[in-house]
Design a protein around this motif. Structure first.
Motif, short mmCIF file in Angstrom:
data_model
loop_
_atom_site.label_atom_id
_atom_site.label_comp_id
_atom_site.label_asym_id
_atom_site.label_seq_id
_atom_site.Cartn_x
_atom_site.Cartn_y
_atom_site.Cartn_z
N GLU A 509 0.85 -1.19 0.00
CA GLU A 509 0.00 0.00 0.00
C GLU A 509 0.89 1.24 0.00
OE1 GLU A 509 -3.32 0.12 -0.13
OE2 GLU A 509 -3.43 -2.08 -0.24
N TYR A 510 0.48 2.25 -0.79
CA TYR A 510 1.29 3.46 -0.93
C TYR A 510 0.45 4.68 -0.54
CZ TYR A 510 4.35 0.43 -3.69
OH TYR A 510 5.18 -0.59 -4.10
N ASP A 511 1.04 5.55 0.31
CA ASP A 511 0.37 6.77 0.74
C ASP A 511 1.34 7.94 0.67
OD1 ASP A 511 -2.50 6.43 2.04
OD2 ASP A 511 -1.36 4.62 2.49
N SER A 512 0.81 9.08 0.22
CA SER A 512 1.61 10.30 0.13
C SER A 512 0.99 11.37 1.02
CB SER A 512 1.65 10.80 -1.32
OG SER A 512 2.25 12.09 -1.39
N PHE A 513 1.80 11.91 1.94
CA PHE A 513 1.37 12.96 2.85
C PHE A 513 2.23 14.20 2.59
CE2 PHE A 513 0.26 8.97 4.76
CZ PHE A 513 -0.94 9.18 5.43
N ARG A 514 1.56 15.36 2.45
CA ARG A 514 2.35 16.54 2.13
C ARG A 514 1.58 17.82 2.44
NH1 ARG A 514 1.03 18.51 -3.07
NH2 ARG A 514 3.07 19.49 -3.22
N TYR A 515 2.35 18.87 2.73
CA TYR A 515 1.84 20.23 2.74
C TYR A 515 2.33 20.89 1.46
CZ TYR A 515 1.08 19.62 7.80
OH TYR A 515 0.66 19.18 9.03
N ASP A 516 1.85 22.07 1.20
CA ASP A 516 2.37 22.86 0.08
C ASP A 516 3.77 23.35 0.48
OD1 ASP A 516 2.56 24.17 -2.30
OD2 ASP A 516 1.48 25.96 -1.61
N VAL A 582 -1.80 14.48 10.50
CA VAL A 582 -1.02 13.55 9.68
C VAL A 582 -0.88 12.21 10.41
CG1 VAL A 582 1.27 13.08 8.72
CG2 VAL A 582 0.23 15.34 8.44
N PHE A 583 -0.59 12.25 11.71
CA PHE A 583 -0.46 11.00 12.47
C PHE A 583 -1.79 10.27 12.57
CE2 PHE A 583 3.29 13.31 13.95
CZ PHE A 583 4.25 12.32 13.89
N VAL A 584 -2.85 11.01 12.79
CA VAL A 584 -4.18 10.38 12.87
C VAL A 584 -4.51 9.66 11.57
CG1 VAL A 584 -6.67 10.83 13.06
CG2 VAL A 584 -5.06 11.99 14.60
N ASP A 585 -4.33 10.34 10.44
CA ASP A 585 -4.67 9.75 9.15
C ASP A 585 -3.74 8.59 8.80
OD1 ASP A 585 -6.63 11.64 8.99
OD2 ASP A 585 -5.57 12.94 7.57
N LEU A 586 -2.46 8.73 9.11
CA LEU A 586 -1.51 7.67 8.79
C LEU A 586 -1.82 6.41 9.60
CD1 LEU A 586 0.98 6.37 7.60
CD2 LEU A 586 2.41 7.76 9.12
N LEU A 587 -2.11 6.57 10.89
CA LEU A 587 -2.43 5.41 11.71
C LEU A 587 -3.73 4.76 11.26
CD1 LEU A 587 -1.33 6.79 15.18
CD2 LEU A 587 -0.28 4.91 13.94
N ASP A 588 -4.69 5.57 10.81
CA ASP A 588 -5.94 5.01 10.26
C ASP A 588 -5.66 4.19 9.01
OD1 ASP A 588 -7.49 6.06 12.26
OD2 ASP A 588 -8.16 7.81 11.10
N GLU A 589 -4.77 4.70 8.16
CA GLU A 589 -4.41 3.97 6.94
C GLU A 589 -3.74 2.64 7.29
OE1 GLU A 589 -4.86 4.42 3.66
OE2 GLU A 589 -6.16 6.13 4.11
N LEU A 590 -2.84 2.67 8.24
CA LEU A 590 -2.16 1.44 8.64
C LEU A 590 -3.13 0.45 9.26
CD1 LEU A 590 1.12 2.92 10.21
CD2 LEU A 590 0.88 1.81 8.00
N LEU A 591 -4.07 0.94 10.04
CA LEU A 591 -5.06 0.07 10.67
C LEU A 591 -5.98 -0.54 9.64
CD1 LEU A 591 -6.22 -1.08 13.28
CD2 LEU A 591 -7.66 0.97 13.46
N GLU A 592 -6.31 0.23 8.62
CA GLU A 592 -7.19 -0.27 7.57
C GLU A 592 -6.52 -1.39 6.78
OE1 GLU A 592 -9.15 1.40 3.42
OE2 GLU A 592 -8.77 2.81 5.06
N VAL A 593 -5.24 -1.22 6.50
CA VAL A 593 -4.52 -2.23 5.72
C VAL A 593 -4.10 -3.40 6.60
CG1 VAL A 593 -2.41 -2.64 4.38
CG2 VAL A 593 -3.70 -0.51 4.09
N ASP A 594 -3.78 -3.12 7.85
CA ASP A 594 -3.24 -4.14 8.75
C ASP A 594 -4.07 -4.13 10.04
OD1 ASP A 594 -1.64 -5.98 10.00
OD2 ASP A 594 -0.14 -4.52 10.64
N PRO A 595 -5.34 -4.57 9.97
CA PRO A 595 -6.21 -4.49 11.16
C PRO A 595 -5.70 -5.41 12.27
CG PRO A 595 -7.23 -5.81 9.44
CD PRO A 595 -6.01 -5.20 8.83
N ARG A 596 -5.90 -4.97 13.49
CA ARG A 596 -5.47 -5.78 14.63
C ARG A 596 -6.47 -6.91 14.88
NH1 ARG A 596 -4.49 -1.22 19.06
NH2 ARG A 596 -5.94 -0.10 17.74
#
Length: 596
Positions: A509-516, A582-596
Motif C-alpha cells: 500500500e502506498y500513501d503520500s502525505f504533504r503540505y504545500d 497527519v499522524f491520525v490519518d496515517l495510523l488510520d491507513e495502517l489500521l485499515e490495511v493491517d487491522p489488529r
C-alpha cells in the motif's frame, strides 16, 4: 653460512633476566587486578540488584577467566625466560672458552707453519743436505702441526654442539612462551586465515576467547571483510549455533556469543543476520570506546585553548555526541544502536523494545531526507527520531522503529563534526541524481533483508513492515524496492520521487502525505525525478494538508510565502501538535490495511 660462522652465544642474558623479572611483576599486577575484579563481582552479585548488575556480572565472569589465563601465561613466561637466560649465559661462557682456545691453537699452527718454511729455506740454501738433525726437527714440527689441526677440529665439533644447544634452547623457549593453549590458538589462526569462504571462517571462530579473538582480528584486518560477505542466513545460522546446547548468561547470550560481542563489537554490531539485541550490545561497546576517544580530543582542546570558533564548535559538537553515546552505554540503554560505524558515516537507531524470543507486530523503517547527517541523531529534542518515536507511541502496537542513515546522504557532510553541510544547490542536485538513489536503495534493501533474517524466529510470521521516507528518504525507500526490498506499506512524507526502474508492488500500500512546500513547487516544473513524484503516481493515495503558516499567509508577501514553503517541508516530518492530523490519518491507513 657454515656452522663456524654461527654465533650461538648471541643475546643479552642480563636483558633476558630482566624480562623474566618484568613478567613476574606483571603477574603480581594481574593478581591484584583479578582480586579487585573478583571483589567487585562478589559485591555486584549480592548488592547490585538491577539489570545493569546482571550485565556487569556476566561480563566480569568472562574477564576473570581471561585474567586467570593471562596470569598462567605470564607466570610461565617468567619461568621460561629465566631458564632461557641462564642457558644463553652458559652457552656464551663456553663459546668464549672455545674462541680463546681456537685463537691459541690457530696462532700455534701459524708459528709451526712459519718454522717449517724457514727450515726448508735454510736446508735449500745449505751445501749440506739430508741432515738427521733437520729431519728430526721437521718431524717434530709436523707432529705439532697435526696436533694443532686435531685440536681445531675438536673446537669445531664443540662449536657445532653449542649451535645445536642454542637451537634447542630457542625451540624450548618458543614452545614455553606459546604454551599448549597458544599452540592451539596459532593452529586455529592459521586455519581461519586459510578460509576461502565467509561461512568457513565463521565456523572456525567458535571456541576462541575474548583475547584470542581480539588478537586474531587485529593481526588479520582482511578477515572482517571476508566475514562481512556472508549472507544474513548463514550469519544467523552460525550465531544460533553458538548458543545451541550451551548455558545462556543473564543477558541471553552464551559465553561464545559474549566473547565475540566483547572482542570484536565493531564487527558483530554491523553484521547482518546477528539478532538486534546482540547488535545493540555490541554497538554499546563500540560507543563506549568512541566516548573515550572524543573525550581525549575535548581535553586536548581544553588544555590548549585557541581563539578559534572552529575549535569551540568541534568541542561543543563532541560533547553533544558523547551525551548521546553515553545513552547507548547505559544499562538498560537509553539509545539503541542497531548499526554504528562512525568512520563509514553509518548509524541506525532502534526505537522501542524488541521482544525477547520473537518478532514485534510492526516494524517501521524511517529514512530522513536531504542534508541528513550523523549529528542529527544527537541534536536534541525534535531531532531526526521524532516522527518515528511518535509512531510507535501512538500506534498502540508491539512495534519498533529503525531511524536509518547508512552512509552519506545527499548534501550531508563527510564526517560527524564539525558541521560542514554542502551548499543548498549541491545537496538538491545530489538528491535529484538517480545513481545516488539507486546505490542507496541497494544498501537499504540489504538492511531490510538482514533485519528480516535477524529479527525472525522459527515458525513465526515476519512483522508487518512500513517504510517511511521524508523528502529524499522516499527516493531511498522506493529505490530499495527496485533492489528487492519488500514493504507492506510505503509512506511518503513530502517525498522526492523514484528512479525510472520502479514499479509498484501489488502487495504494498502506498500513501503520500504533504503540505504545500518548496519541494512540491520544484516538482511541478517536472525537473525533480522527471515528474515521477509520489503526488503524481496513481498508486499513491494522496493526503494534502494546510498548515498554520498557510492559513496565516498574506498572498501579497513573497517572503512569507517562501518561508512557509520551507517550514512546511520540515513540518510534515515533525511530531509537532500542528502535525497531529497527519499522524491520525496515517495510523488510520495502517489500521485499515493491517487491522489488529
Amino acid at each position: 653460512m657454515s656452522v663456524d660462522e654461527v654465533d650461538p652465544g648471541k643475546g643479552d642474558p642480563a636483558g633476558i633476566a630482566r624480562l623474566a623479572r618484568v613478567r613476574r611483576e606483571k603477574h603480581d599486577d594481574l593478581g591484584l587486578g583479578r582480586h579487585r575484579l573478583e571483589s567487585c563481582l562478589r559485591w555486584a552479585a549480592t548488592e547490585w540488584r538491577a539489570e545493569a548488575g546482571s550485565a556487569f556480572c556476566d561480563a566480569c565472569e568472562l574477564l576473570v577467566t581471561e585474567f586467570a589465563t593471562l596470569m598462567d601465561a605470564v607466570e610461565q613466561h617468567g619461568v621460561v625466560l629465566e631458564a632461557y637466560g641462564v642457558e644463553v649465559g652458559d652457552i656464551a661462557s663456553v663459546q668464549r672458552l672455545l674462541e680463546r682456545r681456537r685463537a691459541e691453537v690457530a696462532a700455534a699452527l701459524r708459528r709451526t707453519s712459519d718454522s717449517l718454511l724457514v727450515l726448508e729455506a735454510e736446508e735449500a740454501a745449505s751445501p749440506f743436505s739430508g741432515s738427521d738433525l733437520r729431519d728430526v726437527e721437521r718431524q717434530a714440527l709436523r707432529r705439532g702441526e697435526e696436533a694443532d689441526r686435531t685440536e681445531l677440529a675438536w673446537v669445531g665439533r664443540r662449536w657445532a654442539e653449542l649451535v645445536e644447544r642454542r637451537d634447542a634452547a630457542d625451540g624450548a623457549c618458543i614452545a614455553g612462551l606459546y604454551g599448549a593453549a597458544a599452540g592451539e590458538f596459532l593452529a586455529a589462526a592459521v586455519e581461519i586465515r586459510e578460509s576461502t569462504t565467509p561461512e568457513e571462517a565463521l565456523r572456525r571462530l567458535d571456541g576462541l576467547s575474548v583475547v584470542e579473538l581480539a588478537l586474531l582480528f587485529g593481526e588479520n584486518p582482511l578477515l572482517a571483510g571476508l566475514i562481512a560477505q556472508a549472507s544474513p542466513e548463514a550469519v544467523r545460522e552460525w550465531w544460533d549455533s553458538l548458543a545451541r546446547l550451551r548455558p545462556l548468561q543473564g543477558d541471553g547470550l552464551s559465553v561464545a556469543q559474549q566473547a565475540l560481542v566483547l572482542a570484536v563489537p565493531w564487527l558483530i554490531g554491523n553484521l547482518d543476520g546477528v539478532p538486534p539485541l546482540a547488535r545493540i550490545k555490541a554497538n554499546a561497546s563500540t560507543a563506549a570506546g568512541q566516548v573515550v576517544e572524543n573525550q581525549r580530543v575535548i581535553d586536548d582542546i581544553a588544555r590548549h585553548p585557541l581563539d578559534d570558533p572552529r575549535a569551540r564548535e568541534l568541542m561543543a559538537e563532541l560533547e553533544r555526541e558523547n551525551a548521546y553515546l553515553r545513552g547507548a552505554t547505559a544499562v538498560p540503554p537509553r539509545v539503541q544502536l542497531y548499526t554504528y560505524d562512525r568512520d563509514a558515516d553509518r548509524i541506525v537507531e532502534m526505537l522501542g523494545e524488541w521482544p525477547v524470543g520473537r518478532a514485534p507486530e510492526r516494524v517501521y523503517t524511517y529514512v530522513p531526507g536531504t542534508y541528513s547527517k550523523m549529528a542529527d541523531f544527537w541534536s536534541g529534542k525534535g531531532g531526526v527520531q521524532s516522527f518515528a518515536a511518535r509512531m510507535i507511541k501512538d500506534d498502540r502496537l508491539d512495534s519498533v522503529a529503525f531511524v536509518y542513515k547508512d552512509g552519506r546522504f545527499p548534501g550531508g557532510d563527510e564526517g560527524v563534526a564539525p558541521d560542514s553541510i554542502k551548499g543548498v544547490a549541491d545537496g538538491l542536485g545530489e538528491a535529484n541524481t538517480t545513481s545516488i538513489a539507486r546505490e542507496a536503495g541497494q544498501r537499504l534493501a540489504a538492511f531490510q533483508g538482514g533485519l528480516d533474517v535477524a529479527g525472525g524466529s522459527d515458525g513465526a510470521d515476519l512483522p508487518r513492515s512500513v517504510g517511511i521516507g521524508h523528502s529524499w528518504g522516499t527516493a531511498n525507500v522506493m529505490a530499495a524496492e527496485v533492489a528487492g526490498a519488500r514493504f507492506d506499506h510505503v509512506v511518503s512524507l513530502a517525498g522526492a520521487g523514484t528512479i525510472r526502474e520502479w514499479l509498484p508492488n501489488e502487495d504494498t500500500e502506498y500513501d503520500s502525505f504533504r503540505y504545500d512546500d518548496f519541494l512540491g513547487a520544484a516538482q511541478a516544473t517536472g525537473f525533480v525525478y522527471k515528474g515521477s513524484n509520489p503526488q503524481y503516481i496513481p498508486e499513491f493515495q494522496q493526503h494534502e494538508y494546510e498548515s498554520d503558516a498557510d492559513r496565516a499567509l498574506r498572498w501579497n508577501s513573497v517572503q512569507a510565502w517562501g518561508e512557509s514553503l520551507v517550514s512546511n517541508h520540515a513540518l510534515i516530518a515533525s511530531d509537532s501538535a500542528e502535525n497531529n492530523q497527519v499522524f491520525v490519518d496515517l495510523l488510520d491507513e495502517l489500521l485499515e490495511v493491517d487491522p489488529r
